[in-house]
Design a protein around this motif. Sequence first.
Motif, PDB file in Angstrom:
ATOM      1  N   LEU A 154      -6.453 -54.335 -18.571  1.00  0.00           N
ATOM      2  CA  LEU A 154      -6.820 -53.864 -17.238  1.00  0.00           C
ATOM      3  C   LEU A 154      -5.717 -54.140 -16.221  1.00  0.00           C
ATOM      4  O   LEU A 154      -5.466 -53.320 -15.332  1.00  0.00           O
ATOM      5  CB  LEU A 154      -8.121 -54.532 -16.793  1.00  0.00           C
ATOM      6  CG  LEU A 154      -9.392 -54.065 -17.517  1.00  0.00           C
ATOM      7  CD1 LEU A 154     -10.600 -54.844 -17.024  1.00  0.00           C
ATOM      8  CD2 LEU A 154      -9.618 -52.573 -17.314  1.00  0.00           C
ATOM      9  N   VAL A 166      -3.235 -51.405 -16.619  1.00  0.00           N
ATOM     10  CA  VAL A 166      -3.725 -50.132 -16.090  1.00  0.00           C
ATOM     11  C   VAL A 166      -3.639 -50.095 -14.564  1.00  0.00           C
ATOM     12  O   VAL A 166      -3.128 -49.133 -13.962  1.00  0.00           O
ATOM     13  CB  VAL A 166      -5.181 -49.896 -16.540  1.00  0.00           C
ATOM     14  CG1 VAL A 166      -5.812 -48.732 -15.760  1.00  0.00           C
ATOM     15  CG2 VAL A 166      -5.231 -49.601 -18.031  1.00  0.00           C
ATOM     16  N   PHE A 167      -4.120 -51.146 -13.913  1.00  0.00           N
ATOM     17  CA  PHE A 167      -4.174 -51.139 -12.447  1.00  0.00           C
ATOM     18  C   PHE A 167      -2.775 -51.210 -11.832  1.00  0.00           C
ATOM     19  O   PHE A 167      -2.498 -50.545 -10.827  1.00  0.00           O
ATOM     20  CB  PHE A 167      -5.033 -52.300 -11.948  1.00  0.00           C
ATOM     21  CG  PHE A 167      -6.466 -52.225 -12.399  1.00  0.00           C
ATOM     22  CD1 PHE A 167      -7.082 -50.988 -12.597  1.00  0.00           C
ATOM     23  CD2 PHE A 167      -7.218 -53.368 -12.645  1.00  0.00           C
ATOM     24  CE1 PHE A 167      -8.404 -50.901 -13.015  1.00  0.00           C
ATOM     25  CE2 PHE A 167      -8.532 -53.291 -13.061  1.00  0.00           C
ATOM     26  CZ  PHE A 167      -9.128 -52.057 -13.255  1.00  0.00           C
ATOM     27  N   GLY A 220     -12.722 -48.391  -9.921  1.00  0.00           N
ATOM     28  CA  GLY A 220     -12.077 -47.535 -10.916  1.00  0.00           C
ATOM     29  C   GLY A 220     -12.518 -46.093 -10.792  1.00  0.00           C
ATOM     30  O   GLY A 220     -11.704 -45.162 -10.876  1.00  0.00           O
ATOM     31  N   LEU A 238      -6.917 -43.223 -16.951  1.00  0.00           N
ATOM     32  CA  LEU A 238      -6.902 -44.660 -17.257  1.00  0.00           C
ATOM     33  C   LEU A 238      -7.865 -45.418 -16.343  1.00  0.00           C
ATOM     34  O   LEU A 238      -8.512 -46.379 -16.781  1.00  0.00           O
ATOM     35  CB  LEU A 238      -5.484 -45.211 -17.114  1.00  0.00           C
ATOM     36  CG  LEU A 238      -4.475 -44.722 -18.157  1.00  0.00           C
ATOM     37  CD1 LEU A 238      -3.079 -45.255 -17.836  1.00  0.00           C
ATOM     38  CD2 LEU A 238      -4.899 -45.159 -19.557  1.00  0.00           C
ATOM     39  N   CYS A 239      -7.945 -45.002 -15.081  1.00  0.00           N
ATOM     40  CA  CYS A 239      -8.886 -45.645 -14.168  1.00  0.00           C
ATOM     41  C   CYS A 239     -10.329 -45.417 -14.614  1.00  0.00           C
ATOM     42  O   CYS A 239     -11.171 -46.322 -14.523  1.00  0.00           O
ATOM     43  CB  CYS A 239      -8.690 -45.120 -12.743  1.00  0.00           C
ATOM     44  SG  CYS A 239      -7.182 -45.710 -11.935  1.00  0.00           S
ATOM     45  N   SER A 264     -11.036 -47.681 -17.491  1.00  0.00           N
ATOM     46  CA  SER A 264     -11.181 -49.088 -17.120  1.00  0.00           C
ATOM     47  C   SER A 264     -12.616 -49.445 -16.767  1.00  0.00           C
ATOM     48  O   SER A 264     -13.020 -50.609 -16.875  1.00  0.00           O
ATOM     49  CB  SER A 264     -10.261 -49.407 -15.936  1.00  0.00           C
ATOM     50  OG  SER A 264     -10.745 -48.814 -14.735  1.00  0.00           O
TER      51      SER A 264
END
Length: 419
Positions: A225, A228-229, A290, A380-381, A384
């Motif tokens: 995560l 990703v962020f 997300g 991707l968000c 998540s």
Amino acid sequence: MPRSERRELRVATSAIYFQLGVVLAVWAVCIPQVRAELKISASVLGSILLTLGAGLLTGIQVGGPILDRLGSRRICGIGIGVFATAINIPGFGGGPAVLVIALFGLGLGCGLIDISVTDQAVRVERAYGRSVMASIHAFYSIGATLGAGLGAGLQSVGAGLRIELLSAAVISLATGLFAVPRLQDDPWERAESEGQVAEDPLSAREPDRVQAHTPGMTIVVLAVLAAVFMLAEGVASDWGALESIDRYGIAKPSAALALVAFTTSMTVGRLTIDQVVRRVGPAVVLRAGGSLAATALVLVVFAPTFWVAVLGWGVFGLAIAGLLPQIFSALGGVSSDNRGRTISHVVGAGYVGLLSGPGVIGWLSHFVSLRYALVLPAGLCVASVTLAGRATGRVPGRAAARGQLAPTDQSSSTTAPRN
């Protein structure tokens, strides 16, 4: 911990994040001057700039084991010394090789500071017993804003590269002299060795909290995560304005409004999101943030006008502001004998996403337009959201409503965690 010590620790930790933002922003403003003085091409400069990322990742990975041995306060002091020294080197001239050394040192110092201040921020939040992580991280954004203004102001009066970089170094060292002595020096380990283990304030309030997943799996999820962020943040910072120029054909100064909207809303979000976390819990913030971040990127992709795109970038900054702080907060609930290594894995994964994300988007833009390449971070968000519960653990009842931290895997609720 007494209230005065708790407040002092929070101020010191916030100050270190602030000086990180100032120094890196001043450096970013000075990059064009460095290129002009060295008389190198953009491609050569781009390759050299990669050494900052290499130094950063080296500092994070090397610093983890050292943190376990020396403690985060000492590592932070060392990191600030390296950081403030390295930022000065480009101001004294030299060729590309000297710049490579300087940038590697700058990244190395930044990496050491980052893992140590993350550890201290986790300690602050454990001391408060409630979510304060996002507001602490907001000081990095505030520092970056003021650092950019400082660099631009010094350039406007013709101060010169050496003075500009020296000003950043002075701010870094002065902040270190103030903040480092006020950081904690492994109080939990000392308490354990003296047989005086402090009570975990979160466990004491909610003894029915449970750990949903094994610590090892939780660390993996947190690392994913974080990547990703931070990838999404990097894409917004590096490509937001360029996407607007390519798509709408507007001037560069106007296109910068996309980045301004993103950074401003992120700062505002980090100053306010802790209150939301206390009400609804970190898992809800991760899921809602997300989902909203993905929706905002979709709005950017399909925006009919530039101003709608600016709105999308603003919403995106607000949505993503509270996500990464929740990942770092969750580190406080993962019991580990090697917390330095744990922090280095999660923070390191985040920076891999930050450094690689813009490059991945650039590569995708060769196959689809830059506009549609932004679908990747949006996806991707969305993905998540499914990991939110695994990252924060199950926090039932009133504990979830107050946004308390993820629980430890220790059997006793009165044993302080080693984060």
